[in-house]
Design an enzyme around this catalytic site. Sequence first.
Site, PDB file in Angstrom:
ATOM      1  CD  GLU A 199      -2.788   1.395   2.346  1.00 55.75           C
ATOM      2  OE1 GLU A 199      -3.528   2.406   2.410  1.00 55.75           O
ATOM      3  OE2 GLU A 199      -2.824   0.475   3.194  1.00 55.75           O
ATOM      4  CG  ASN A 258      -5.563   5.313   0.427  1.00 52.61           C
ATOM      5  OD1 ASN A 258      -6.478   4.680   0.927  1.00 52.61           O
ATOM      6  ND2 ASN A 258      -4.296   5.109   0.756  1.00 52.61           N
ATOM      7  CD  GLU A 290      -6.077   0.499   0.070  1.00 51.16           C
ATOM      8  OE1 GLU A 290      -6.356   1.249   1.034  1.00 51.16           O
ATOM      9  OE2 GLU A 290      -5.264  -0.433   0.161  1.00 51.16           O
ATOM     10  CG  ASP A 320      -8.752   1.713   3.355  1.00 56.22           C
ATOM     11  OD1 ASP A 320      -8.463   0.718   4.043  1.00 56.22           O
ATOM     12  OD2 ASP A 320      -8.093   2.765   3.389  1.00 56.22           O
ATOM     13  CD  GLU A 377      -6.661  -1.276   6.390  1.00 54.81           C
ATOM     14  OE1 GLU A 377      -5.966  -0.461   5.766  1.00 54.81           O
ATOM     15  OE2 GLU A 377      -7.823  -1.033   6.761  1.00 54.81           O
TER      16      GLU A 377
END
Length: 428
Positions: A199, A258, A290, A320, A377
């Site tokens: 990520e 993101n 995301e 997310d 996560e």
Amino acid sequence: MATDTLTDAAATAAAALAPARAWAGQRVLVVEDSAVQRGYLAGLLRELAFGEVLEAADGNEALQLLERLGGDAIYLVLTDLEMPGMDGIELTCQLRERRLAQNLIVVSARDPRLLEIIESMDFDDACMDLLGTLLKPVQLDALAQLLARAGRKAVIKPACAPPDLPNPDELALAVAQQEFIPHFQPKVAIRSGQLKGLEALARWRHPTRGLLSPAHFIDAMEGTPLMAEFTLSMVRQVLERLQEWTQSGLPPLTVSVNLSADNLAERGFIDRLTALVMASGVAPSSLVWEVTETSVMRQLSQALTNMGRLRLMGFGLAMDDFGIGYSSMQQFARCPFTELKIDRAFVNGASQWPNRHVVLKSALDLGQSLGVATVAEGVETLEDWKLLRELGCDLAQGYLLARPMPAEELVGWIRQDRRRLRALAEQA
């Protein structure tokens, strides 16, 4: 617990955590109304090589003791939740407001949901770090694992006061000079221990203030034209890194980036984004966009349209922070997601907290039934890792595996941690 057993456990925990023992020799305060429990907790802390171990029978006594110390923040306060006079919740608030402690651990024998109240309190802008909460009876290894978290956020932790947000001109200059860079946090396959993806997390390499987290700039960008330029700059750097890693012989990786609500809803931005990727020669399947439930809901029709376009082009899509929105399940079922990222609030401590365990299992069941990859996560403990493996989660991301790192450190991390990750995967 017998003394020799406690000593052996302490030696094992200390050996495993030797590099992280920043607490050695530090002053600590135990706040507990039961003399027996107070003595037991103090004994654990002495076994873990703390220096002076102070004791108080309730919150009022604790505050008086700390005030007598002259206002110097104590390294750690370990407090019970339920006490006469002043309970652990009120003591926590007082410690934060008066800035009397650097770190906090809260313990209780009551309903686990009461400890959840402590963990739900916002410590991001506080001078005191909540290391975590523990159910009684407290075990030495669990206590040592929480203590190992101390200081982890020091590099990019916001100041005690809310950070001063930059003005638009300063942000525009930072974007133009490419001061915003991606750090990469690995996503590891739980069954094999292999690196499967990354990520990209934004950092501001500020010319005078050092490395800053998104808390120092994202809110100032939201809703402005700068957000699009910032995102495209991040994507451009990600594409360059993907090309470099391919040339260096790394196995194929996906990188998640993101997208903000405004980005997701704007057709013109999606056109620019996809054109940038196509011109780079990087396969769309190498990128996962995301989005949060909030970003989808803000402009639902446009967001769904653009998500459909992105999927048709071959990009991955991840929801997310799954589980923190009011209709996460509904939105996940109706959108073309390829990946479900379960929020750390339901992952961290799921092996200890029954309610988190239930939510985590439900989320994983949903992802598995819809045939999408599941990503947990905030994985920080071996116990949570083992639970995720048992529940069939696909990928994990968190400090147990790796912190976010600059791109140039990735190859070295892979070589150094390959065996450790493989050993983790073999944990039953």
